[in-house]
Scaffold this active site. Structure first.
Site, short mmCIF file in Angstrom:
data_model
loop_
_atom_site.label_atom_id
_atom_site.label_comp_id
_atom_site.label_asym_id
_atom_site.label_seq_id
_atom_site.Cartn_x
_atom_site.Cartn_y
_atom_site.Cartn_z
N ALA A 12 0.81 -1.23 0.00
CA ALA A 12 0.00 0.00 0.00
C ALA A 12 0.84 1.28 0.00
CB ALA A 12 -0.95 -0.03 1.19
N CYS A 44 -6.39 -6.42 1.76
CA CYS A 44 -7.76 -6.27 2.25
C CYS A 44 -8.69 -7.33 1.67
CB CYS A 44 -8.29 -4.88 1.91
SG CYS A 44 -7.18 -3.57 2.42
N GLY A 247 -4.48 -8.66 16.31
CA GLY A 247 -3.95 -7.32 16.08
C GLY A 247 -2.56 -7.38 15.49
N THR A 276 11.39 10.89 8.78
CA THR A 276 11.79 10.35 10.09
C THR A 276 12.82 11.28 10.73
OG1 THR A 276 13.69 9.13 9.26
CG2 THR A 276 11.54 8.00 9.16
N ILE A 281 15.53 9.78 5.33
CA ILE A 281 14.65 8.60 5.43
C ILE A 281 13.22 9.02 5.74
CG2 ILE A 281 14.27 6.36 6.53
CD1 ILE A 281 17.21 6.26 7.28
N ALA A 283 9.12 7.47 6.28
CA ALA A 283 8.44 6.23 6.65
C ALA A 283 6.93 6.44 6.54
CB ALA A 283 8.82 5.79 8.06
N GLY A 285 2.75 4.34 6.38
CA GLY A 285 1.93 3.14 6.53
C GLY A 285 1.81 2.64 7.96
N ASP A 286 1.52 1.36 8.07
CA ASP A 286 1.25 0.75 9.38
C ASP A 286 2.41 0.88 10.36
OD1 ASP A 286 -1.05 -0.07 8.15
OD2 ASP A 286 -0.62 -2.22 8.23
N TYR A 430 -30.23 14.23 -3.46
CA TYR A 430 -31.47 13.57 -3.06
C TYR A 430 -32.38 13.28 -4.25
CZ TYR A 430 -36.40 13.23 -1.93
OH TYR A 430 -37.70 12.83 -1.91
P1 FAD Z 1 1.75 -3.43 3.78
O1 FAD Z 1 0.70 -3.14 2.79
O2 FAD Z 1 1.53 -4.54 4.74
O3 FAD Z 1 3.10 -3.68 3.00
C1 FAD Z 1 4.29 -3.93 3.66
C2 FAD Z 1 5.16 -4.79 2.77
O4 FAD Z 1 6.49 -4.66 3.19
C3 FAD Z 1 4.83 -6.27 2.91
O5 FAD Z 1 4.50 -6.82 1.65
C4 FAD Z 1 6.11 -6.88 3.46
O6 FAD Z 1 6.40 -8.14 2.90
C5 FAD Z 1 7.15 -5.87 3.04
N1 FAD Z 1 8.32 -5.84 3.93
C6 FAD Z 1 8.33 -5.75 5.28
N2 FAD Z 1 9.60 -5.72 5.73
C7 FAD Z 1 10.39 -5.80 4.65
C8 FAD Z 1 11.80 -5.81 4.48
N3 FAD Z 1 12.62 -5.75 5.52
N4 FAD Z 1 12.28 -5.90 3.22
C9 FAD Z 1 11.46 -5.95 2.15
N5 FAD Z 1 10.12 -5.95 2.26
C10 FAD Z 1 9.60 -5.87 3.50
N6 FAD Z 1 -7.24 -1.72 5.66
C11 FAD Z 1 -8.35 -1.03 5.30
O7 FAD Z 1 -8.31 0.20 5.30
N7 FAD Z 1 -9.49 -1.69 4.96
C12 FAD Z 1 -9.57 -3.04 4.93
O8 FAD Z 1 -10.61 -3.61 4.58
C13 FAD Z 1 -8.43 -3.78 5.31
N8 FAD Z 1 -8.45 -5.14 5.33
C14 FAD Z 1 -7.32 -5.82 5.65
C15 FAD Z 1 -7.36 -7.21 5.65
C16 FAD Z 1 -6.22 -7.93 5.95
C17 FAD Z 1 -6.28 -9.42 5.97
C18 FAD Z 1 -5.01 -7.24 6.26
C19 FAD Z 1 -3.76 -8.02 6.56
C20 FAD Z 1 -4.97 -5.87 6.28
C21 FAD Z 1 -6.12 -5.14 5.98
N9 FAD Z 1 -6.13 -3.75 6.00
C22 FAD Z 1 -7.26 -3.06 5.67
C23 FAD Z 1 -4.93 -3.00 6.42
C24 FAD Z 1 -4.14 -2.52 5.22
O9 FAD Z 1 -3.93 -3.57 4.34
C25 FAD Z 1 -2.83 -1.95 5.71
O10 FAD Z 1 -3.10 -0.90 6.59
C26 FAD Z 1 -1.95 -1.44 4.58
O11 FAD Z 1 -1.69 -2.46 3.67
C27 FAD Z 1 -0.64 -0.91 5.16
O12 FAD Z 1 0.22 -0.55 4.15
P2 FAD Z 1 1.79 -0.62 4.37
O13 FAD Z 1 2.41 -0.20 3.10
O14 FAD Z 1 2.13 0.07 5.61
O15 FAD Z 1 2.09 -2.15 4.66
#
Ligand code: FAD
Length: 553
Positions: A12, A44, A247, A276, A281, A283, A285-286, A430
């Site tokens: 994402a 998702c 979680g 950061t 750097i 950062a 997402g999650d 509406y």
């Molecule tokens: P991610 O999308 O998780 O991507 C992180 C990527 O980094 C991963 O592919 C991982 O393999 C890679 N990575 C990690 N460390 C390293 C490393 N050291 N080297 C190389 N690659 C690495 N959110 C919603 O808003 N609505 C929803 O309906 C929803 N449903 C979800 C259902 C599920 C089952 C899950 C798991 C999540 C869901 N989410 C939902 C949450 C949403 O998917 C995440 O909030 C979002 O994907 C976060 O984006 P991100 O880029 O931070 O991390």
């Protein structure tokens, strides 16, 4: 020399950052490192893939390395894990996850988007086969294989948050018997209990069994090849597989080793530009700590929308634009078997956790569109606001139709510091099949404005004063069917004819089915000198709260 931008994590946040950056800057070199086999996949959608609602794995892959190369001239390396960041030398050590080969890559700008890892507490038996997490496509493939190869008939889902509930729905959809174990007395703790319980009821109607208020203590393999989930209360729940939905925690190992600042919540600390503590750097997402715009406090938030927007903000700043991430309000939605529950901002529990007690709330139960047009569905709507100025603090809604639309509208106002008066004034589309001339959003704003301006002082069911006179203004047949214990029935027309039986020295709490006739009664009585107040949402709100409490105990 072209600027080298290295992005760790290709889903994402990472993928959206890469694509935006290319649109802004044709000159830089962009490389994505992704340790898994896929980039830009729809995590998702995973629960629905397990549930066979999405039947083709390929549908979950939104883009691949070839597309990134051809469309954006972005280098994607799947199966490449970043194992160390040397912030001083601006290099990243990379390991190929299949061959084990190691290499070193340099960067001018680094973006961390590694996401969050599912929590797997070190409980006895947790490594037993058949216990799954749901984060990646391979995770989902493993669950699907396990179910089909072992002809699984039952599952235990541990954790009642988004992933646990979505997995429960999908496993039920596949015909499995499902037990959901949750430590808290309710599912979906981001919602207030009375707004979450309809989801639980809907799942129960589809056969889900709940064990709430009981924490998992361990796992045992039974002789029959099934798994037992043991709880602190000493109960044993058996299933052919176990899904963990306990979680997530932010992936911060790389950031910590690189010496980046970690916030008080455990996420990577970033400024409003997603930068950061190291100027090279970023950062997103999650993995990052964000600011909640309602409470002003730092928090973690694992949602796809913020991750995508943060990726965009980071790209803008790397390209020299000063865009800013506004903070989060946790706008989210979940659906089970045709029922949706959504929220934005803070619920009561979140406000109290943040130490905010100065809030007012109203409930209403409008139809999604005018009642005379076929198919109207009732929704439950709760609005939280600051009494001093009417500023929106949060909203939650549950119902079968158009829930997302109402919460999205309120969310947009909330993000811009809007008030309940703004909701009352909102100009919304509406026609009979879509809404009402007074849309539920307007209606919510009007009810809350009336409460705030004391046109209609309100008292909620959880704060009824001891000396209150409970006045049910519905018709006699409605009262006979059910009523709040201790209340007196004077239907509105009779009340208008003669209110003299009412006490002058006690607060009169008028209620009806949903709050509207109660409001009329309050306006009438206040103009006749009575201290009358309305109970927002009427007996329907009371019934919901009673049901939620009963589920708890
Ligand atoms: P991610 O999308 O998780 O991507 C992180 C990527 O980094 C991963 O592919 C991982 O393999 C890679 N990575 C990690 N460390 C390293 C490393 N050291 N080297 C190389 N690659 C690495 N959110 C919603 O808003 N609505 C929803 O309906 C929803 N449903 C979800 C259902 C599920 C089952 C899950 C798991 C999540 C869901 N989410 C939902 C949450 C949403 O998917 C995440 O909030 C979002 O994907 C976060 O984006 P991100 O880029 O931070 O991390």
């Amino acid at each position: 020399m072209a600027k080298k931008v290295l992005i760790i994590g290709g889903v994402a946040g990472g993928a959206s950052c890469a694509a935006r950056l290319r649109r802004l800057d044709e000159t830089c070199e962009i490389t994505i490192l992704e340790r898994g086999p896929y980039v830009s996949f729809a995590n998702c959608g995973l629960p629905y893939y397990v549930g066979n609602v999405i039947t083709e794995q390929g549908k979950l892959v939104l883009a691949n390395a070839g597309l990134f190369r051809d469309r954006f001239r972005i280098d994607v390396h799947v199966h490449h894990e970043a194992v160390n960041v040397d912030a001083a030398r601006r290099t990243v050590a990379v390991r190929h996850t299949q061959t084990g080969n190691e290499s070193l890559m340099s960067y001018d700008a680094l973006v961390l988007s590694p996401g969050a890892a599912p929590i797997r507490p070190p409980l006895p038996g947790i490594e037993s086969p058949g216990i799954f997490q749901v984060r990646t496509i391979p995770d989902a493939d493993c669950i699907r294989r396990w179910i089909s190869e072992r002809h699984a008939q039952s599952a235990v889902v541990v954790g009642g948050g988004f992933i646990g509930v979505e997995m429960a729905e999908n496993l039920l959809h596949r015909g499995l018997k499902v037990t959901l174990v949750e430590m808290l007395p309710q599912i979906m703790p981001n919602l207030d209990p009375e707004m979450a319980w309809p989801l639980q009821k809907r799942l129960e109607e589809h056969g889900c069994h709940f064990a709430l208020g009981d924490a998992v203590a361990g796992f045992e393999q039974s002789s029959a090849g099934a798994l037992d989930v043991l709880t602190k209360n000493g109960t044993r729940h058996r299933g052919d597989l176990v899904i963990l939905g306990l979680g997530v925690r932010p992936e911060t190992a790389l950031a910590r080793e690189a010496g980046l600042k970690i916030g008080t919540t455990g996420g990577i600390e970033v400024d409003e530009h997603m930068r950061t503590s190291d100027p090279h750097i970023w950062a997103v997402g999650d993995a990052v700590q964000v600011r909640n715009i309602v409470t002003g406090q730092p928090q973690l938030l694992a949602l796809a929308g913020p991750a995508n927007r943060q990726g965009r903000v980071a790209a803008d700043n790397i390209a020299g634009r000063q865009s800013v991430f506004r903070g989060v309000q946790g706008t989210s939605i979940i659906g089970v078997f045709g029922l949706a529950a959504a929220g934005t901002g803070c619920g009561e529990s979140a406000l109290r956790r943040a130490g905010i007690t100065d809030y007012e709330k109203v409930y209403l139960h409008p139809m999604n569109h005018v009642g005379y047009y076929p198919g109207a569905k009732q929704m439950h709507l709760k609005i939280l606001f600051r009494p001093a100025d009417g500023r929106l603090l949060g909203a939650q809604a549950v119902g079968e139709e158009d829930i997302a639309r109402r919460i999205d509208v309120i969310s947009a106002f909330l993000q811009k510091d809007g008030t309940v008066h703004d909701l009352a004034e909102a100009e919304l589309c509406y026609a009979p099949q879509f809404g009402a001339a007074k849309d539920p959003v307007n209606f919510a704003g009007m009810v809350a404005s009336n409460a705030r301006e004391k046109n209609m002082p309100v008292v909620n069911w959880d704060a009824v004063p001891e000396n209150a006179y409970l006045l049910d203004v519905r018709d006699e047949d409605e009262f006979a069917e059910s009523h709040v214990p201790g209340s007196v029935n004077i239907p509105l027309p009779a009340l208008r004819r003669d209110p003299s039986a009412l006490p002058q020295d006690r607060p009169i709490l008028a209620y009806c089915r949903v709050g509207q006739r109660g409001y009329y009664a309050v306006r009438f009585l206040r103009q006749h000198g009575y201290d009358a107040r309305n109970v927002p949402g009427g007996i329907l709100t009371w019934e919901n709260a009673q049901a939620a409490r009963a589920k708890k105990s």
